[in-house]
Design a protein around this motif. Structure first.
Motif, mmCIF file in Angstrom:
data_model
loop_
_atom_site.group_PDB
_atom_site.id
_atom_site.type_symbol
_atom_site.label_atom_id
_atom_site.label_comp_id
_atom_site.label_asym_id
_atom_site.label_seq_id
_atom_site.Cartn_x
_atom_site.Cartn_y
_atom_site.Cartn_z
ATOM 1 N N ARG A 135 -4.066 -1.944 -4.872
ATOM 2 C CA ARG A 135 -4.343 -1.991 -3.436
ATOM 3 C C ARG A 135 -5.378 -3.054 -3.084
ATOM 4 O O ARG A 135 -5.513 -3.429 -1.921
ATOM 5 C CB ARG A 135 -4.855 -0.629 -2.954
ATOM 6 C CG ARG A 135 -3.895 0.521 -3.171
ATOM 7 C CD ARG A 135 -4.465 1.805 -2.593
ATOM 8 N NE ARG A 135 -3.578 2.946 -2.801
ATOM 9 C CZ ARG A 135 -3.699 4.093 -2.163
ATOM 10 N NH1 ARG A 135 -4.668 4.262 -1.289
ATOM 11 N NH2 ARG A 135 -2.863 5.088 -2.411
ATOM 12 N N ARG A 136 -6.116 -3.511 -4.077
ATOM 13 C CA ARG A 136 -7.165 -4.493 -3.799
ATOM 14 C C ARG A 136 -6.552 -5.863 -3.504
ATOM 15 O O ARG A 136 -5.563 -6.257 -4.127
ATOM 16 C CB ARG A 136 -8.119 -4.591 -4.985
ATOM 17 C CG ARG A 136 -8.806 -3.285 -5.327
ATOM 18 C CD ARG A 136 -9.775 -3.447 -6.475
ATOM 19 N NE ARG A 136 -10.839 -4.387 -6.167
ATOM 20 C CZ ARG A 136 -11.789 -4.773 -7.018
ATOM 21 N NH1 ARG A 136 -11.776 -4.287 -8.253
ATOM 22 N NH2 ARG A 136 -12.714 -5.622 -6.663
ATOM 23 N N PRO A 137 -7.121 -6.607 -2.578
ATOM 24 C CA PRO A 137 -6.575 -7.932 -2.243
ATOM 25 C C PRO A 137 -6.882 -8.943 -3.341
ATOM 26 O O PRO A 137 -7.794 -8.754 -4.153
ATOM 27 C CB PRO A 137 -7.311 -8.285 -0.943
ATOM 28 C CG PRO A 137 -8.613 -7.540 -1.037
ATOM 29 C CD PRO A 137 -8.292 -6.254 -1.739
ATOM 30 N N PRO A 138 -6.119 -10.048 -3.406
ATOM 31 C CA PRO A 138 -6.395 -11.101 -4.383
ATOM 32 C C PRO A 138 -7.789 -11.684 -4.181
ATOM 33 O O PRO A 138 -8.355 -11.640 -3.080
ATOM 34 C CB PRO A 138 -5.306 -12.143 -4.097
ATOM 35 C CG PRO A 138 -4.228 -11.384 -3.389
ATOM 36 C CD PRO A 138 -4.937 -10.336 -2.588
ATOM 37 N N LEU B 223 0.823 -1.204 0.000
ATOM 38 C CA LEU B 223 0.000 0.000 0.000
ATOM 39 C C LEU B 223 0.860 1.258 0.000
ATOM 40 O O LEU B 223 0.538 2.247 -0.647
ATOM 41 C CB LEU B 223 -0.921 -0.008 1.227
ATOM 42 C CG LEU B 223 -2.027 -1.065 1.230
ATOM 43 C CD1 LEU B 223 -2.771 -1.030 2.561
ATOM 44 C CD2 LEU B 223 -2.995 -0.832 0.085
ATOM 45 N N GLU B 224 1.965 1.214 0.752
ATOM 46 C CA GLU B 224 2.864 2.359 0.789
ATOM 47 C C GLU B 224 3.444 2.639 -0.584
ATOM 48 O O GLU B 224 3.551 3.793 -1.018
ATOM 49 C CB GLU B 224 3.992 2.104 1.794
ATOM 50 C CG GLU B 224 3.533 2.150 3.251
ATOM 51 C CD GLU B 224 4.529 1.495 4.197
ATOM 52 O OE1 GLU B 224 5.575 1.015 3.706
ATOM 53 O OE2 GLU B 224 4.264 1.450 5.397
ATOM 54 N N ALA B 225 3.844 1.569 -1.302
ATOM 55 C CA ALA B 225 4.412 1.741 -2.636
ATOM 56 C C ALA B 225 3.381 2.326 -3.583
ATOM 57 O O ALA B 225 3.678 3.236 -4.368
ATOM 58 C CB ALA B 225 4.927 0.399 -3.161
ATOM 59 N N SER B 226 2.148 1.815 -3.539
ATOM 60 C CA SER B 226 1.099 2.337 -4.411
ATOM 61 C C SER B 226 0.765 3.785 -4.058
ATOM 62 O O SER B 226 0.522 4.605 -4.944
ATOM 63 C CB SER B 226 -0.160 1.468 -4.290
ATOM 64 O OG SER B 226 0.084 0.160 -4.774
ATOM 65 N N ALA B 227 0.742 4.083 -2.762
ATOM 66 C CA ALA B 227 0.453 5.454 -2.337
ATOM 67 C C ALA B 227 1.551 6.412 -2.796
ATOM 68 O O ALA B 227 1.275 7.533 -3.215
ATOM 69 C CB ALA B 227 0.309 5.505 -0.810
ATOM 70 N N GLU B 228 2.801 5.941 -2.745
ATOM 71 C CA GLU B 228 3.908 6.769 -3.212
ATOM 72 C C GLU B 228 3.781 7.043 -4.705
ATOM 73 O O GLU B 228 3.994 8.161 -5.171
ATOM 74 C CB GLU B 228 5.237 6.062 -2.918
ATOM 75 C CG GLU B 228 6.464 6.826 -3.376
ATOM 76 C CD GLU B 228 6.833 7.967 -2.445
ATOM 77 O OE1 GLU B 228 7.842 8.638 -2.709
ATOM 78 O OE2 GLU B 228 6.107 8.196 -1.465
ATOM 79 N N GLY B 229 3.420 6.011 -5.457
ATOM 80 C CA GLY B 229 3.207 6.192 -6.890
ATOM 81 C C GLY B 229 2.060 7.140 -7.173
ATOM 82 O O GLY B 229 2.137 7.969 -8.090
ATOM 83 N N MET B 230 0.985 7.037 -6.396
ATOM 84 C CA MET B 230 -0.163 7.919 -6.591
ATOM 85 C C MET B 230 0.195 9.374 -6.312
ATOM 86 O O MET B 230 -0.210 10.285 -7.041
ATOM 87 C CB MET B 230 -1.309 7.479 -5.676
ATOM 88 C CG MET B 230 -2.633 8.110 -6.026
ATOM 89 S SD MET B 230 -3.361 7.406 -7.525
ATOM 90 C CE MET B 230 -4.082 5.908 -6.862
ATOM 91 N N ARG B 231 0.989 9.605 -5.273
ATOM 92 C CA ARG B 231 1.421 10.974 -4.969
ATOM 93 C C ARG B 231 2.274 11.532 -6.108
ATOM 94 O O ARG B 231 2.139 12.701 -6.473
ATOM 95 C CB ARG B 231 2.225 11.002 -3.660
ATOM 96 C CG ARG B 231 1.375 10.964 -2.404
ATOM 97 C CD ARG B 231 2.188 11.333 -1.181
ATOM 98 N NE ARG B 231 3.257 10.377 -0.933
ATOM 99 C CZ ARG B 231 3.109 9.273 -0.215
ATOM 100 N NH1 ARG B 231 1.925 8.974 0.293
ATOM 101 N NH2 ARG B 231 4.123 8.461 -0.019
ATOM 102 N N ALA B 232 3.139 10.692 -6.661
ATOM 103 C CA ALA B 232 3.985 11.129 -7.776
ATOM 104 C C ALA B 232 3.124 11.535 -8.964
ATOM 105 O O ALA B 232 3.406 12.535 -9.636
ATOM 106 C CB ALA B 232 4.957 10.014 -8.178
ATOM 107 N N LEU B 233 2.066 10.767 -9.219
ATOM 108 C CA LEU B 233 1.189 11.074 -10.344
ATOM 109 C C LEU B 233 0.442 12.386 -10.121
ATOM 110 O O LEU B 233 0.337 13.215 -11.028
ATOM 111 C CB LEU B 233 0.192 9.939 -10.558
ATOM 112 C CG LEU B 233 0.764 8.633 -11.093
ATOM 113 C CD1 LEU B 233 -0.318 7.572 -11.136
ATOM 114 C CD2 LEU B 233 1.356 8.837 -12.476
ATOM 115 N N LYS B 234 -0.081 12.572 -8.933
ATOM 116 C CA LYS B 234 -0.857 13.776 -8.648
ATOM 117 C C LYS B 234 -0.006 15.039 -8.787
ATOM 118 O O LYS B 234 -0.399 16.010 -9.439
ATOM 119 C CB LYS B 234 -1.458 13.696 -7.241
ATOM 120 C CG LYS B 234 -2.567 12.664 -7.097
ATOM 121 C CD LYS B 234 -3.055 12.604 -5.654
ATOM 122 C CE LYS B 234 -4.161 11.567 -5.483
ATOM 123 N NZ LYS B 234 -4.614 11.464 -4.073
#
Length: 346
Positions: free
Chosen positions: A105-108, A44-55
């Motif tokens: 972020r969604r679980p399998p 989740l942290e990695a995805s959140a970091e990527g999302m911040r970079a995009l924004k």
């Protein structure tokens, strides 16, 4: 026998010197945790970091493109128009990437048993398509201007817009590439390369403005064609990176790293096969190793667990490793007799 995949998540960043966002966060907040839920937090942290970079980069590119578009309207520069089109296309690539990071972020589920990390690779395909489209539009506009010359007005403003485009895009490029490499996202790195190319082409706009100011009006469409060529170069690079990710390509040194780590684990006599793939910005591994045939199931499982644990510590961005135990052939038995005929000749 198979390691049941107890999820220690990103221990791959724990003992290695922190080179990524997960390694840094782990060393600061959880220096040696073995919580099974830690890998989920790290993902989740990695995805959140990527999302911040995009924004943040989207805001920067939107401002850059808006300023350039205003200058296009008052100058009629086809080189600047090509650059602005590319900037707009680059900004739009943030949309599918944002969706991909959200899905990750969604679980399998029972249908998507590996989760939704592959959405990043699909987003990478969209980015490649947008780069190709921007090259086509830029090239078309440049050719039309060569066939139908028109004067460039307000050259000073065109020059300023080129400088603005370079600065804005380079800032975004550095940020996206840095975050993409930190979290292991090929799509985000490709998007950063796209932005960097925009910055380079903006310098081309500066050159065209100087050429026009020096009395060479054809410099504008010629630079537009050179910008198109530069876009095609980054298209090749981005296409290669996304293709390799879709084809489960990994660095051979990474395979060697996994084999080397497992070879040092007590009880493992040999490493037979190593398979690694990226799922989104995380690595998954499947390994077959050889152990003493006299071991009990419990002992063999303990060896597999130790091997899994070492890999999670030593391999960056490794989310999970499944380790299959093959008994040695010291007892003269063929331990694969029941299935060997399925693999004959292949």
């Amino acid at each position: 026998m198979t390691d049941h995949g107890h999820d220690h998540g990103g221990h791959g960043d724990a003992h290695a010197h922190p080179g990524g966002i997960r390694g840094v966060l782990r060393s600061v907040f959880a220096p040696h945790s073995h919580d099974p839920g830690e890998s989920v937090d790290r993902a989740l942290e990695a995805s959140a970091e990527g999302m911040r970079a995009l924004k943040l980069s989207l805001v920067g590119l939107a401002i850059t493109a808006a300023l350039q578009l205003a200058v296009v309207a008052i100058s009629g520069s086809v080189a600047l128009l090509a650059d602005t089109i590319h900037n707009v296309a680059d900004a739009l690539t943030a949309v599918p990437l944002a969706v991909a990071f959200w899905l990750a972020r969604r679980p399998p589920t029972d249908r998507y048993t590996y989760g939704y990390g592959r959405a990043e690779d699909i987003a990478g395909l969209f980015i490649v398509a947008m780069i190709a489209l921007s090259a086509a539009v830029a090239g078309w506009e440049a050719i039309q201007r060569l066939l139908n010359p028109a004067p460039v007005r307000n050259v000073g403003w065109v020059l300023a817009a080129g400088v603005i485009g370079f600065v804005g895009n380079e800032i975004v490029a550095v940020y996206r590439i840095r975050v993409g490499r930190r979290i292991g996202s090929a799509a985000l790195v490709a998007d950063g390369l796209h932005a960097r190319t925009d910055g380079i082409t903006s310098l081309g706009v500066v050159v065209s403005a100087l050429g026009v100011a020096a009395g060479a009006p054809m410099a504008d469409p010629i630079v537009g064609l050179l910008i198109t060529a530069a876009i095609l170069v980054v298209l090749v690079q981005a296409s290669r990176d996304v293709y390799r990710r879709l084809m489960d390509s990994v660095d051979p040194d990474l395979v060697e790293r996994v084999a080397t780590v497992l070879a040092t684990v007590p009880g493992i006599e040999a490493v037979d096969t190593v398979r690694i793939r990226w799922i989104g910005h995380e690595l998954h591994a499947e390994v077959e190793v050889v152990t003493d045939c006299s071991l009990t199931v419990t002992q063999a499982h303990a060896i597999a667990q130790n091997g899994h644990h070492e890999l999670l510590h030593e391999v960056h961005r490794l989310r999970r490793a499944t380790i299959h135990i093959n008994p040695c052939d010291h007892d003269g038995q063929d331990h694969h007799a029941a299935t060997s005929h399925h693999f004959e000749g292949g």
